[in-house]
Scaffold this active site. Structure first.
Site, short mmCIF file in Angstrom:
data_model
loop_
_atom_site.label_atom_id
_atom_site.label_comp_id
_atom_site.label_asym_id
_atom_site.label_seq_id
_atom_site.Cartn_x
_atom_site.Cartn_y
_atom_site.Cartn_z
N HIS A 16 14.40 -28.77 -64.63
CA HIS A 16 14.39 -28.57 -63.42
C HIS A 16 16.07 -27.83 -63.05
O HIS A 16 16.81 -28.12 -64.00
CB HIS A 16 14.76 -29.79 -62.33
CG HIS A 16 13.24 -30.37 -62.24
ND1 HIS A 16 12.96 -31.44 -61.33
CD2 HIS A 16 11.78 -29.99 -62.70
CE1 HIS A 16 11.87 -31.35 -60.94
NE2 HIS A 16 11.21 -30.80 -61.70
N GLU A 47 18.84 -28.62 -61.85
CA GLU A 47 19.77 -29.58 -61.89
C GLU A 47 19.94 -30.02 -63.27
O GLU A 47 21.27 -30.22 -63.65
CB GLU A 47 19.59 -30.86 -61.05
CG GLU A 47 19.37 -30.65 -59.41
CD GLU A 47 17.92 -30.48 -59.06
OE1 GLU A 47 17.23 -29.83 -59.94
OE2 GLU A 47 17.40 -31.18 -58.26
N CYS A 76 16.23 -36.10 -61.62
CA CYS A 76 17.61 -35.36 -61.53
C CYS A 76 18.55 -36.29 -60.81
O CYS A 76 19.84 -36.26 -61.27
CB CYS A 76 17.53 -34.07 -60.71
SG CYS A 76 16.20 -32.66 -61.45
#
Lengths: 146, 146
Positions: free
Chosen positions: A55, A57, A88
């Site tokens: 992801h 992040e 995250c």
């Protein structure tokens, strides 16, 4: 931190999200800013990397730590175009992030849906910055997929 | 899956944890087994990688996906010596992991303390396998630190 500074950095995160869209990834982008300096930029790369952990992040947190040479991001702000998921949020917790600024709300898998404080108590949270722009990119992605 | 098979694979995860201890990392180890084959082994490397996201489970999930060439781990079992934290539970969710087997309980930051189903509903969970051996390694680490 002035509101327009938040919009500026969120604009950079949106550009990252736009790159994800170009590469047919779910368009989420992130940047990390430490003491007025952008130390990391990333976008979701779960498809190209064949990695559910990639992801925006996560990549941005890892990258920021490499740039500043330290694990903790106490004096940093993470800008991300979509509300972080639980994974995250967990990473943000471990990073002891100073400030989290996100755009659109993620109803299904956003960390805030858990109704408990999953972030570090010292992490300041701001939401809704350029949320519409973020949603537009996401809608574009999902309409392409139909 | 026979109980002694779980102990066998958890033994491999413990060996990974022991490697972490040798390298002065918090001793947590993980292995991923897909259809009777070990496809990933990893141990916590947050210090050496200067990366709060480098938990054993995260590295093992990423590595397993690379080995099998697919993002999802539906037919796989993740063995980890300590109860996963929220970040790792989030990654386990995204991986659609078939089965999670963990050793010792993590009271403070373990995912189960959230009291909600944070894992994928299809992920089978087994806990307490070689838990004492895992705790022994963790105690050794924290006594070294004092």
């Amino acid at each position: 931190m002035l509101p327009n500074e938040d919009s500026y950095y969120m604009g950079l995160a949106l550009r990252q999200a736009a790159r994800a869209l170009e590469e047919e990834e779910i368009p989420v982008g992130a940047v990390v800013v430490c003491q007025g300096k952008v130390v990391a930029k990333a976008y979701n790369q779960t498809e190209i990397l064949t990695d559910v952990t990639a992801h925006a992040e996560m990549l941005a947190i890892t990258s920021a730590a490499q740039t500043i040479g330290a694990k903790y991001l106490k004096d940093c702000t993470l800008y991300v175009t979509l509300e972080p998921c639980l994974m995250c949020a967990g990473a943000i917790y471990w990073s002891q992030l100073g400030r989290l600024v996100y755009g659109a709300t993620e109803e299904k898998r956003g960390f805030s849906s858990l109704g408990k404080q999953v972030l570090h108590p010292k992490t300041e949270v701001v939401s809704g910055i350029l949320a519409e722009e973020s949603e537009t990119l996401l809608k574009e992605f999902f309409s392409m997929r139909r």
